[in-house]
Every structure is written in C-alpha cells, then in structure tokens.
Scaffold this active site. Structure first.
Site, mmCIF file in Angstrom:
data_model
loop_
_atom_site.group_PDB
_atom_site.id
_atom_site.type_symbol
_atom_site.label_atom_id
_atom_site.label_comp_id
_atom_site.label_asym_id
_atom_site.label_seq_id
_atom_site.Cartn_x
_atom_site.Cartn_y
_atom_site.Cartn_z
ATOM 1 N N CYS A 1 0.827 -1.224 0.000
ATOM 2 C CA CYS A 1 0.000 0.000 0.000
ATOM 3 C C CYS A 1 0.850 1.257 0.000
ATOM 4 O O CYS A 1 0.423 2.295 0.504
ATOM 5 C CB CYS A 1 -0.946 0.050 1.198
ATOM 6 S SG CYS A 1 -2.205 -1.181 1.176
ATOM 7 N N ASN A 2 2.069 1.173 -0.511
ATOM 8 C CA ASN A 2 2.948 2.350 -0.555
ATOM 9 C C ASN A 2 3.476 2.484 -1.983
ATOM 10 O O ASN A 2 4.641 2.183 -2.267
ATOM 11 C CB ASN A 2 4.090 2.168 0.453
ATOM 12 C CG ASN A 2 4.918 3.430 0.621
ATOM 13 O OD1 ASN A 2 5.044 4.234 -0.308
ATOM 14 N ND2 ASN A 2 5.491 3.618 1.793
#
Ligand SMILES: Cc1ncc(COP(=O)(O)O)c(C=O)c1O
Length: 467
Positions: free
Chosen positions: A396-397
């Site tokens: 999620c980055n």
C-alpha cells in the site's frame, strides 16, 4: 553459553547487546507460546503485531465480571462504559507523553480512519497538501480531498539507495507554503516499505514556515517511543493492532487541539453533536474528541487498548527497540552478503543497509544467478511452504514502490491511458503493462517477540535460493 550454534555465536559477537534483551525470550515462552507450538516463523510485524495471552485474559475478565451498556447515556451500565473509555483515552495520551491540555485522543477504526478524518475535514481550499513519495495509500488518499477542494498537491521525492529525502530539497519544498494557514505536510515517522525513519526534526522545520504536520506513526510506534512531549506534530494516526496485536478494529487520531480547531467536519452523526434539529435544520457539534467519533464507540474493545498499551509500557521500548535493532542489523548484514556461484547478489535491498536510522522492516527483491529477478509471488509461495509469514507486493505504498522498482511517470501514464483502462485496471493488467519490471517486492519485518531463530529460519530460507 547455552546455545553453541556457531551462527548464534557470530551474531552475538556482532550484536552483543542482544543478550540484554533476554527478558523478551522469556516473555515469548510464557505469553506467545503458540508461535513455537505451531512452528510459525512470523515476520510480518509491520502488517500486524502479536498479542500476549495475558492481554486476552485481562480483557475477558473485565467483560466477564462487569456489565457495560452503550456509553451515550447516564444509566449505571452506560456510565461504567464511559468511565472505561475515558480512562483508556487518558492513558493513550499518557503513553505517548502527550499533555492533555495540548492533545486529544480520538478513537477511530484504524490509522486509515484517523487519516480520513483529517482529509475530509482539513480546510484545503486555497491551501497546499505536501507529502512524501514514501507514504501509505491512506495518506496518499487525502490528496483526493485536497484536489477536490482546489488545493495544490505536491510530492517530495525519496532517493535510492537509502530511500531518504534529501535535506536540501525538503527545505525547498517546505518554502512553498501558501499564505494563510491551510498547509498540510504529511510523512511517515517510519516507512512501511523501506523501514526508513524520516527525521522527526522536520516537524518543527515545517511548523516554522507555516505547515501543519501530519506524522503517520502507524509503522513507527510498534517498536519506537513517540514522545509527544518532545515533538509536536499536529495529527498523529496510529493503529493499535500494529502495536500489540489485539484488538483489531481500533486506532486513534492523536491531535493537537490547536490544529483540531481548524477542522470542519463534513457531516454530523450520532454522538458528534450536542443538539441537532430536523425542523430547525441546524446542528451544534460536540466539543473535543466526541465531534470526531461517529456513532457508538467500540466501547467493549477500547479497554483492551489500555491493556495492550500497559503491556508495552511494562516491557519498555528500550528493550523492544534494542532487540529489533540487533535482529534487523543481522538480517541486513547476512542478506547483503549472499552471492550466487556466479558472483551475482541474491538480493537487492531497498532502504538503508545498516541498522541505524531505520526500523525493523526490510524490503528486497531476489535475483537468480544470472541477475534476473525472481517474481515476489514465487518467493512468497516458497516461504509459505516452510511456514514463514512474510509479505509481498507494494504494501500500500506505491510511491516508494515506484522509486524502488524504477517505474517511471511515463510508463505509468502509458499504462493508465491504455484503451479500456481509463476506469479499471487490475493488478494483473498492471503487471502485464510494466512487462519485464517487478511490480512488487518482499518484505520481512521483525518486532516485539522476534527471536534469533526466526531470523535464522528466514536466512536459511534465503540461502536455499542460492544457485
Ligand atoms: C505507515 C502506515 N500508515 C498507515 C497504515 C494504515 O493502517 P490501517 O490499515 O490499520 O488503517 C499502515 C498499515 O500498514 C502503515 O504501515
């Protein structure tokens, strides 16, 4: 010495202070025995922390011995629940050394819930949202609120190989605050991608030139003390399960009252108002944390947050931090030394290769003897077979991922404007589009009760991939 394993001897020589953290081995044996009973090698502490058995017992006892009702009332069971919730709220502030005259603790479902509260309520019109490339998607997502309300959005790049922000360039970005008080700067205290710990000194640097600061502490606080008596970010989101595993579904926005006063909630809900009228078409927001807590709080689980925080406090961050530092250092030293028969390195690391200035998340990709990348999904499948829980993908980055994996703006534009993909793009479509490049990496993260054997198990798994 009880453990004559030559690898352990080598480790202790390199990291002698590991021995001073022995209390954590005893704790693991008494409170986390399930890990070893089932021979789990758990290496996803940045994904989620693990709970001690005593946390469960203490919580269950509280529920078994008392009657708690919905706190939004003044009957005895309701008051009992309110008392517990407020006690936990006060303890959250105490735990982070936050002055209750200066900070408030707002309970949220998780760190993302805390971030959304800031995003939807920040007075963006005419302002500026500045954020590092290295951020979780729930921080990236705030840009949609900012853009929709006409604010400028700017990303500060991070640079390989360490994935840090260059000090000079940060100063330059910070000098771009808009006049007025509508500038929000967001960054993670610790990257959930590379493990880098970005400087907490940026908080005052940003304040001095007109920014409110959102410090995403979700990946930092499981193994580092955040001292809000010493540093004063305006908004601090955390997820409690990342710190002590149980309960899930609870986080907090720890916010400075001064900055909170700037926020305008876009709606009202049960619990957030003093008075709301249908015919009068009017509502009055409650004061303080209540204005940000929609509906009924998770009042039966909130007491378990205090139990978990006290568990961490009883162990002490010094011990946790030292253990994580030693194990991470060893992991990095050993991984970077692994070479195929051809001389090709087995891994390429993203982030600092030493144990300073970083936390316990280590992210890398694996390569074969010809220097070709091994798909991170294959590494995960192989790790699964030996009961190692690690994580793969981009965590999620995406900003850190794009920098680490060398995916350019032009390549992304091509993917996102392909016919048929204006509205919809699956992960597989994306992989196909950036053909030949890795779309993710492998992350192992150590935490509270990781021991040498966990790291050793991972390293022997890594060595098994050598050709
Ligand atoms: C740095 C960071 N910020 C925010 C989040 C979001 O946390 P949650 O999924 O609990 O809302 C995470 C979760 O991995 C994280 O690592």
């Amino acid at each position: 010495m009880q453990n004559p394993d030559p690898e352990f001897v080598r480790f202790l020589k390199a990291y002698p202070t590991y021995q001073s953290t022995e209390a954590l081995d005893q704790l693991r044996a008494s409170e986390y025995a399930r890990l070893d009973q089932d021979e789990h090698v758990y290496l996803d502490y940045t994904g989620g922390g693990l709970y001690a058995e005593s946390q469960l017992r203490a919580h269950q006892q509280l529920l078994k011995e008392n009657v708690y009702g919905n706190p939004h009332s003044s009957n005895p069971t309701s008051l009992a629940a309110t008392e517990l919730v407020e006690k936990a709220r006060a303890y959250v502030l105490e735990f982070f050394h936050a002055d209750p005259g200066e900070y408030l603790c707002i309970f949220t479902p998780n760190a993302s819930g805390a971030l959304k509260l800031v995003g939807e309520s920040y007075p963006f019109p005419g302002g500026h949202y500045l954020l590092t490339f290295d951020n979780h998607n729930s921080v990236n997502g705030i840009r949609e609120f900012a853009t929709a309300r006409g604010a400028e959005v700017t990303y500060v790049p991070v640079a390989l190989p360490d994935m840090c922000v260059e000090a000079e360039s940060l100063g330059e970005y910070l000098s771009r605050a808009q006049p007025g008080e509508r500038n929000l700067f967001a960054y993670p205290a610790q990257s959930n991608f590379s493990g880098v710990q970005h400087s907490l000194e940026w908080i005052e640097q940003a304040h001095a030139v007109g920014w409110d600061v959102l410090l995403d502490a979700a990946a930092y606080v499981p193994t580092n003390q955040l001292d809000l008596g010493a540093v004063k970010p305006d908004f601090v989101p955390v997820s409690f399960y990342k710190m002590f595993g149980y309960p899930t579904g609870l986080g907090a926005l720890i916010a400075r009252k001064r900055a909170l006063g700037k926020l305008h909630r876009p709606w009202f809900a049960g619990g957030t108002i003093t008075v709301a009228s249908v015919q009068g078409h009017k509502y009055y927001l409650a004061d303080g944390a209540a204005a940000f807590e929609d509906g009924t709080l998770d009042y039966l689980n909130i007491p378990a947050v205090e139990i978990g925080l006290r568990h961490i406090a009883a162990i002490g961050y010094d011990l946790i931090h030292e253990r994580v530092r030693c194990l991470t250092g060893w992991l990095l030293d050993e991984l970077t030394g692994l070479k195929h028969s051809t001389g090709e390195p087995l891994v390429r690391l993203y982030g600092p290769t030493g144990s300073e200035g970083r936390g316990g998340a280590v992210t890398a990709n694996f390569y074969n003897k010809d220097g070709q990348i091994i798909d991170h999904r294959d590494i995960e499948a192989a790790a699964n077979r030996v009961n190692i829980s690690l994580r793969t993908g981009c965590f999620c980055n995406p900003g850190a991922g794009e920098i680490a994996l060398g995916i350019s703006r032009v390549e992304l534009d091509v993917c996102f404007t392909q016919p048929g993909h204006e509205q919809r793009l699956s992960v597989d479509d994306f992989r196909l589009c950036i053909d030949g490049k890795a779309s993710g990496a492998v992350r192992v993260s150590v935490g509270l009760v990781t021991d040498f054997h966990d790291v050793q198990a991972f390293l022997s798994f890594a060595r098994s991939l050598l050709q």
